[in-house]
Design a protein around this motif. Sequence first.
Motif, mmCIF file in Angstrom:
data_model
loop_
_atom_site.group_PDB
_atom_site.id
_atom_site.type_symbol
_atom_site.label_atom_id
_atom_site.label_comp_id
_atom_site.label_asym_id
_atom_site.label_seq_id
_atom_site.Cartn_x
_atom_site.Cartn_y
_atom_site.Cartn_z
ATOM 1 N N ALA A 217 5.019 -52.021 -15.371
ATOM 2 C CA ALA A 217 4.696 -51.003 -14.363
ATOM 3 C C ALA A 217 3.346 -50.364 -14.654
ATOM 4 C CB ALA A 217 5.801 -49.950 -14.322
ATOM 5 N N ALA A 218 3.031 -50.163 -15.933
ATOM 6 C CA ALA A 218 1.737 -49.591 -16.294
ATOM 7 C C ALA A 218 0.603 -50.571 -16.009
ATOM 8 C CB ALA A 218 1.734 -49.196 -17.771
ATOM 9 N N SER A 219 0.862 -51.871 -16.158
ATOM 10 C CA SER A 219 -0.168 -52.883 -15.920
ATOM 11 C C SER A 219 -0.346 -53.175 -14.437
ATOM 12 C CB SER A 219 0.198 -54.191 -16.641
ATOM 13 O OG SER A 219 0.274 -53.996 -18.032
ATOM 14 N N ALA A 220 0.736 -53.074 -13.658
ATOM 15 C CA ALA A 220 0.693 -53.379 -12.222
ATOM 16 C C ALA A 220 1.364 -52.255 -11.444
ATOM 17 C CB ALA A 220 1.369 -54.719 -11.956
ATOM 18 N N PRO A 221 0.756 -51.069 -11.383
ATOM 19 C CA PRO A 221 1.406 -49.922 -10.740
ATOM 20 C C PRO A 221 1.606 -50.098 -9.246
ATOM 21 C CG PRO A 221 -0.876 -49.411 -11.317
ATOM 22 C CD PRO A 221 -0.560 -50.720 -11.955
#
Length: 539
Positions: A423-427
């Motif tokens: 989620a942090a890499s592909a918000p």
Amino acid sequence: MSDVSIVCSHLSFSWPDDTPVFADLSFSVGGGRTGLVAPNGAGKSTLLKLIAGELRPRGGSITVEGELGYLPQTLPLTGDLTVAEVLGIAPVIAALDAIEAGDTAEEHFTTIGNDWDIEERTRAQLDRLGLGGLAFDRRLETLSGGQIVSLGLAAQLLRRPGVLLLDEPTNNLDRAARRRLYDVLGDWTGCLLLVSHDRELLDRMDRIAELDRGEIRFYGGGFTAYEEAVRTEQEAAERSVRNAEQELKREKREMQQARERAERRAGNAARNLKSAGLARIVAGGLKRSAQESAGRAGQMHASRVGDAKAKLDEAERALRDDQRIVIELPDTRVPAGRTVFEGRGLLVRDLFAQPGIDLSVRGPERIALTGPNGAGKSTLLRMISGDLAPGAGTTRRAEGRVAYLSQRLDLLDPGRTVAENLAASAPGMAAADRMNLLARFLFRGQSAHRQAGVLSGGELLRATLACVLCAEPAPQLLLLDEPTNNLDLVSVRQLESALGAYEGAFIVVSHDERFLAEIKVERWLELSDGRLLETAAPA
């Protein structure tokens, strides 16, 4: 050395918290070269430590016939040791020097024993492993990781063991050192038990031992023959499962049809008995007889269904888990003519020679960066990524993201779950899409909610690949530094699968030629003596 062997009988071992590793494991290994393969965590290194006597089993016995030599994956050596001390020849060398200086004390002759030729034998062994130029008084802190591994192997070979245990001996070795190791082990005549993920080395074994579900199975030939045998077994197992499924469906269908026929007969019989006007006692007897007959028929069909289920269970147990990563990464595509990186006159410390290194990466090139240990390959990757500024020269990168996977796999937040890291890499990716994506990277159900800090090496690699390859924006240049180190063979195949779907450019540092062939490297660069040269693919 036909009498050398390892025999393990009813071996059991658990960790102090009672987590079982082996239970009632029995096998024997005789003369020749045996490669031991299994997924990470199955207990390969633990088994070698048990055989070497570094761990004690909870039950069973281990018998080793012959002098034992053991090279662990991590050598317990300190930097202040000398080469002679690691090789175990320091006292003999000191005694020889004392006698040559005129000291003829009896203790020097006792120390030397029959080892008057120790220097010549040691030099010959070091030469075979590419260490001929090492001085005996040189300290380990001045050696590379690959030199230390080769030195540890030389120390074991000098003892002339009949039984040799090697745990990942090609880790940290460059291509030349690996080939020297292959040649040395090719001449081995004792009993060799080797743990490795180096498929070229495993292909040189006489047999492969597979540790799976607490049992060891042996396959004749090297790793290629083992893969073919496993593939044949898997195809047979899949046919058995399909046949068992069809048999179970047939038995269930016949049982249902028999039940329906019995119900129709019972209904017809009841109507016929009523219309026949038979005495109640006679009618009751006929009814009970019909019910008993139907019951026996039902039991027979239920038994057949049970047998068919048991056959299906047995067939499914013979199947191996499908651990393939199947993904598409169109967002990583790079046009053929686009320059994703350009460096001119790159210099750093004393690693690179004047006038510096020039490198251009265009389009979706697949590049292997090779060279001896200590040549500066990791340093060059860090400069390409922007993590390290060159001492001199210029760099230019395309607007697309450059992703760098170091040997440490330290990109993820260990306190976050796999799903949270993604989620942090592909918000911008929807939560449902992230879970579907993680499933394709084999994180299904609750496994996607495990913290990154508790993942195994192979799991951490898959989680890192998911976060790097599917990040926003997608990387158009991927840098990988020895990505197969410490991975089991299943994880290496998963990495190959993920890189097969990647459509951008990548530069990979690796000495694993089989891996480089599988990921279809098309351009070869060698960094040696401070210069970067285009080379041909290895023959």
